[in-house]
Design an enzyme around this catalytic site. Structure first.
Site, PDB file in Angstrom:
ATOM      1  N   ASN A  58     -41.118 -65.715  56.622  1.00 52.93           N
ATOM      2  CA  ASN A  58     -42.164 -65.521  55.598  1.00 52.93           C
ATOM      3  C   ASN A  58     -43.086 -66.736  55.488  1.00 52.93           C
ATOM      4  O   ASN A  58     -43.734 -66.944  54.473  1.00 52.93           O
ATOM      5  CB  ASN A  58     -41.510 -65.251  54.233  1.00 52.93           C
ATOM      6  CG  ASN A  58     -40.549 -64.096  54.300  1.00 52.93           C
ATOM      7  OD1 ASN A  58     -40.888 -63.053  54.849  1.00 52.93           O
ATOM      8  ND2 ASN A  58     -39.341 -64.266  53.765  1.00 52.93           N
ATOM      9  N   HIS A 144     -36.593 -56.755  43.991  1.00 54.44           N
ATOM     10  CA  HIS A 144     -35.693 -57.701  44.653  1.00 54.44           C
ATOM     11  C   HIS A 144     -34.343 -57.821  43.934  1.00 54.44           C
ATOM     12  O   HIS A 144     -34.258 -57.743  42.708  1.00 54.44           O
ATOM     13  CB  HIS A 144     -36.361 -59.089  44.704  1.00 54.44           C
ATOM     14  CG  HIS A 144     -35.661 -60.044  45.600  1.00 54.44           C
ATOM     15  ND1 HIS A 144     -34.813 -61.021  45.141  1.00 54.44           N
ATOM     16  CD2 HIS A 144     -35.678 -60.164  46.947  1.00 54.44           C
ATOM     17  CE1 HIS A 144     -34.347 -61.711  46.159  1.00 54.44           C
ATOM     18  NE2 HIS A 144     -34.868 -61.215  47.276  1.00 54.44           N
ATOM     19  N   GLU A 190     -43.213 -56.206  41.736  1.00 54.10           N
ATOM     20  CA  GLU A 190     -43.627 -57.266  42.669  1.00 54.10           C
ATOM     21  C   GLU A 190     -45.048 -56.992  43.121  1.00 54.10           C
ATOM     22  O   GLU A 190     -45.471 -55.837  43.153  1.00 54.10           O
ATOM     23  CB  GLU A 190     -42.715 -57.272  43.904  1.00 54.10           C
ATOM     24  CG  GLU A 190     -41.292 -57.655  43.589  1.00 54.10           C
ATOM     25  CD  GLU A 190     -40.387 -57.605  44.811  1.00 54.10           C
ATOM     26  OE1 GLU A 190     -40.883 -57.768  45.936  1.00 54.10           O
ATOM     27  OE2 GLU A 190     -39.181 -57.395  44.612  1.00 54.10           O
ATOM     28  N   SER A 194     -41.350 -56.977  50.024  1.00 52.18           N
ATOM     29  CA  SER A 194     -41.083 -57.678  51.283  1.00 52.18           C
ATOM     30  C   SER A 194     -40.597 -56.786  52.413  1.00 52.18           C
ATOM     31  O   SER A 194     -40.731 -57.139  53.571  1.00 52.18           O
ATOM     32  CB  SER A 194     -40.070 -58.792  51.050  1.00 52.18           C
ATOM     33  OG  SER A 194     -38.832 -58.242  50.714  1.00 52.18           O
ATOM     34  N   ASP A 219     -43.213 -60.489  40.055  1.00 57.40           N
ATOM     35  CA  ASP A 219     -42.730 -61.385  41.106  1.00 57.40           C
ATOM     36  C   ASP A 219     -43.789 -61.456  42.204  1.00 57.40           C
ATOM     37  O   ASP A 219     -44.046 -60.471  42.895  1.00 57.40           O
ATOM     38  CB  ASP A 219     -41.394 -60.844  41.639  1.00 57.40           C
ATOM     39  CG  ASP A 219     -40.780 -61.748  42.687  1.00 57.40           C
ATOM     40  OD1 ASP A 219     -41.520 -62.522  43.326  1.00 57.40           O
ATOM     41  OD2 ASP A 219     -39.549 -61.672  42.887  1.00 57.40           O
ATOM     42  N   HIS A 222     -44.136 -63.024  47.579  1.00 59.64           N
ATOM     43  CA  HIS A 222     -44.735 -62.819  48.910  1.00 59.64           C
ATOM     44  C   HIS A 222     -46.257 -62.807  48.875  1.00 59.64           C
ATOM     45  O   HIS A 222     -46.900 -62.783  49.912  1.00 59.64           O
ATOM     46  CB  HIS A 222     -44.214 -61.516  49.518  1.00 59.64           C
ATOM     47  CG  HIS A 222     -42.765 -61.598  49.863  1.00 59.64           C
ATOM     48  ND1 HIS A 222     -42.308 -62.061  51.075  1.00 59.64           N
ATOM     49  CD2 HIS A 222     -41.661 -61.321  49.129  1.00 59.64           C
ATOM     50  CE1 HIS A 222     -40.993 -62.051  51.085  1.00 59.64           C
ATOM     51  NE2 HIS A 222     -40.571 -61.604  49.917  1.00 59.64           N
ATOM     52  N   LYS A 250     -41.991 -69.353  50.970  1.00 63.15           N
ATOM     53  CA  LYS A 250     -42.716 -68.401  51.814  1.00 63.15           C
ATOM     54  C   LYS A 250     -44.056 -69.045  52.227  1.00 63.15           C
ATOM     55  O   LYS A 250     -44.035 -69.980  53.014  1.00 63.15           O
ATOM     56  CB  LYS A 250     -42.830 -67.083  51.066  1.00 63.15           C
ATOM     57  CG  LYS A 250     -41.409 -66.606  50.683  1.00 63.15           C
ATOM     58  CD  LYS A 250     -41.354 -65.316  49.980  1.00 63.15           C
ATOM     59  CE  LYS A 250     -40.037 -65.086  49.266  1.00 63.15           C
ATOM     60  NZ  LYS A 250     -38.797 -65.304  50.003  1.00 63.15           N
TER      61      LYS A 250
HETATM   62  C1  LIG Z   1     -39.519 -60.831  46.064  1.00 58.62           C
HETATM   63  C2  LIG Z   1     -38.594 -62.002  46.101  1.00 58.62           C
HETATM   64  N1  LIG Z   1     -38.310 -62.641  44.967  1.00 58.62           N
HETATM   65  C3  LIG Z   1     -37.464 -63.678  44.942  1.00 58.62           C
HETATM   66  C4  LIG Z   1     -36.855 -64.131  46.092  1.00 58.62           C
HETATM   67  C5  LIG Z   1     -35.913 -65.269  46.019  1.00 58.62           C
HETATM   68  O1  LIG Z   1     -36.566 -66.441  46.350  1.00 58.62           O
HETATM   69  P1  LIG Z   1     -35.764 -67.702  46.934  1.00 58.62           P
HETATM   70  O2  LIG Z   1     -35.636 -67.449  48.401  1.00 58.62           O
HETATM   71  O3  LIG Z   1     -36.607 -68.875  46.610  1.00 58.62           O
HETATM   72  O4  LIG Z   1     -34.449 -67.713  46.242  1.00 58.62           O
HETATM   73  C6  LIG Z   1     -37.134 -63.481  47.310  1.00 58.62           C
HETATM   74  C7  LIG Z   1     -36.530 -63.872  48.593  1.00 58.62           C
HETATM   75  O5  LIG Z   1     -36.269 -64.846  49.029  1.00 58.62           O
HETATM   76  C8  LIG Z   1     -38.034 -62.393  47.316  1.00 58.62           C
HETATM   77  O6  LIG Z   1     -38.316 -61.746  48.446  1.00 58.62           O
END
Ligand SMILES: Cc1ncc(COP(=O)(O)O)c(C=O)c1O
Length: 399
Positions: A58, A144, A190, A194, A219, A222, A250
């Site tokens: 990512n 997520h 989101e 993803s 969220d 991405h 990312k």
């Molecule tokens: C949409 C989303 N939110 C939160 C996270 C979590 O983030 P982190 O990798 O910093 O724990 C991810 C994946 O890593 C994600 O894809």
């Protein structure tokens, strides 16, 4: 060293299976769950084969290796140490934390920002601030895992709505309000999904939440750096968002995360959130790397070359080229281009075909996606060498 046996349970070479006692009862559910699990998860722990061209991570802007980002992280490690050594409220805070929080708040036009060591923790904290055991949480079906974990930890009741189906969300919110007019409601979405590559219609989502008095947690993990004005995400300029989550792992090319919101909710997090207070502060090199990435994005925008649009234009070309070659056109508009093939083995075969051609893209299969929803997840990066699309199409062959 213990090895993983056929059932995935730990076995020792010095104690053969034939004479071993039956597994203790606490192990049985683990062994049952592991039976039949694919070996791919274990293989991936070995890491990215440096020979393969990365079409899987990512790191959308290629900033994890961008010289100014790397130099900022190195300098911070030398100056501040690799680790912060304590939580923010004990003695883990450094000037770079405050500078990054302030810069992000200004960039995003939000009152206040707090940093977290990971997006998973930030999401746990965010749900904990906006919901409790008396709340109802309405979540997009594809949300997520960290957000779902947050809901479970909060004790709130969970209802799911079909992916990006705002009509269904509106009707669920209406029904909830009629049954319990004073109930605290929270909506989870989101801005770029993803595994799907699709985006929420954020202004419409925020308007629905406002109509029903529901808090919206968006969220933007991405999307930041890629989507929205100057890469500020799809929630930019939208006042109806209670909390916004961004991650540095990312497009920022670093690690860690943040929440942004108004003074009240951020003060609550500072005073009461366990995932903020009781964890070692974000490592200074990661904070410095994220700050350098943000400064790079801002400089690009000032120079009239904002991050995002060029990548999105490239994504449009890739989508079209894949469709012209006879593949299902990947949904969405961003740099995540899932090739939806349905069958698990077909997705794996495509992954292997690409690997033989020196390209890394990962087959995503159930339970990460619904049964029959296997796909090859292709990810575009801004720093891919010229000719990558042609190489990819050649490696994929005909559908
Ligand atoms: C949409 C989303 N939110 C939160 C996270 C979590 O983030 P982190 O990798 O910093 O724990 C991810 C994946 O890593 C994600 O894809």
């Amino acid at each position: 060293m213990p090895t993983l046996g056929p059932m995935g349970a730990a076995a020792s070479h010095s104690q053969p299976h034939a004479t071993a006692d039956p597994a203790p009862s606490w192990q049985r559910p683990l062994a049952q769950a592991l039976a039949g699990q694919a070996a791919s998860a274990r293989r991936r722990l070995g890491g990215l084969d440096p020979q393969l061209l990365d079409l899987a991570s990512n790191d959308y802007l290629g900033l994890s290796r961008y010289p100014a980002v790397v130099a900022a992280a190195q300098a911070a490690a030398t100056r501040e140490g690799v680790g912060s050594g304590a939580s923010r409220l004990v003695c883990g805070s450094r000037p770079v934390h405050a500078e990054l929080e302030q810069s992000l708040a200004e960039w995003l036009g939000r009152e206040r920002v707090l940093l977290f060591p990971s997006g998973f923790q930030a999401n746990l904290a965010a749900v904990g601030a906006l919901a409790d055991r008396h709340s109802l949480v309405l979540a997009d079906r594809l949300i997520h895992h960290s957000l779902l974990t947050g809901v479970r930890a909060s004790g709130a009741r969970l209802q799911r709505f079909r992916h990006n189906n705002l009509a269904q969300l509106e009707s669920l919110l209406g029904a909830a309000r009629r049954t319990q007019p004073d109930q605290r409601l929270l909506v989870l979405a989101e801005s770029l999904y993803s595994m799907e590559g699709t985006s929420a219609d954020v202004p419409a989502l925020a308007a629905i939440c406002a109509r029903h008095g529901a808090a919206l947690l968006l969220d933007e993990a991405h999307a930041l750096g890629v989507l929205g004005p100057g890469g500020r995400g799809l929630g930019h300029g939208e006042p109806g968002i209670a909390l916004l989550c961004g991650t540095f792992g990312k497009a920022f090319g670093s690690g860690g995360a943040f929440l942004a919101g108004d003074g009240l909710v951020m003060e609550w997090l500072l005073q009461f959130s366990g995932p903020f207070r009781y964890t070692t502060a974000l490592a200074p090199p990661l904070a410095a790397g994220a700050l350098a990435a943000l400064q790079h994005m801002q400089a690009q925008e000032l120079a009239g070359q904002p991050t995002g649009p060029a990548l999105l234009e490239q994504a449009r070309r890739w989508r079209q080229a894949l469709a012209t070659a006879g593949w299902p056109q990947p949904p969405g508009e961003g740099p995540i281009l899932p090739l939806l093939v349905g069958d698990d083995q077909r997705a794996l075969d495509l992954q292997q075909r690409l690997e033989r051609a020196g390209l890394l893209a990962v087959a995503i299969r159930p339970p990460t996606v619904p049964p029959g929803g296997a796909r090859l997840r292709l990810v575009l990066r801004a720093d891919l060498p010229p000719g990558t699309l042609e190489r990819l199409l050649h490696a994929l062959g005909s559908p």
